[in-house]
Design an enzyme around this catalytic site. Sequence first.
Site: not given
Length: 302
Positions: A51, A197-198, A200-202, A204, A206
């Site tokens: 990173y 990644g819970p 999923a790049k936002g 999942l 609002e």
Amino acid sequence: MQLNKLGSSELRVSEIGLGCMSLGSDVKEATKIIHKALDKGVTLIDTADLYDFGENEKLVGKALKGKREQCVLATKVGNRWDHVDEGWEWAPSKDYIKTAVKRSLQRLDTDYIDLYQLHGGTIDDPIDEIIEAFEDLKTEGLIREYGISSIRPNVIKEYLERSNIVSIMMQYSLLDRRPEELLNTIQAKNVSVIARGPLAKGNLSERIFTDEASDKGFLDYEPSEIKDIMTKIKDISDGRKLSHLSLRYPLHHPAVATTIPGASSVEQIDDNTEAAKIELTRKEIELFQEWTKQTFYDKHRD
């Protein structure tokens, strides 16, 4: 915050951890984020030598000054960039791993790493040599435990059979349910999953209803499919945030010890850790699975 045992080890990790890849480059802000996470009961702090080509480890090390004992510190190894003009190369040799760990220890400003993870892996790697490297590092006291970060079924199978790994980091969310075919096998080996990644790049959260990024879709889901799924979830949310429900989903299986959303602000830490206060019912889990796809890895199986 609930603490779960990581595999067969004595390490106990918070069910909501912190993935540090999104910390940015500002030392002061990164320190605030990590300190807030610790204050909220987060114990797993996960980074990688790749990173920002080592700079992320330095940020984490500075932030943990005086607070090192409050966390389970995890980092990763296997991608070498020190003699590559651009990018990096895969270098899973025993010599490289034993050299790289010393550099990570220096950047992290610590005497030991709680969880050292192979950052990828292929079936053609010198797996026995890699395992020897990690076992040597345990014996030397430079690391406490080791694991792998891999989504490849054939690689996972080899390490489950041949090594003493305590964890497997896998991308796992409602929109990427591929790990589910492996969870029972992993649990039977007394190894834990770290779900990355819970959200999923936002997708999942609002954001799916307001953010332009929601027009990109995710894996084999079209944007319209994701919005339909999240609308259904919202209809049964009973006031709970969509992101919190999504963060809870990977934790429904006992093989999953922790999930590690990233954060680029203190506010995101406050928000993510609130997911620790809710639970999903069995009926909700079944509905989520009915509304999403059970997909499988179609490569790297043998």
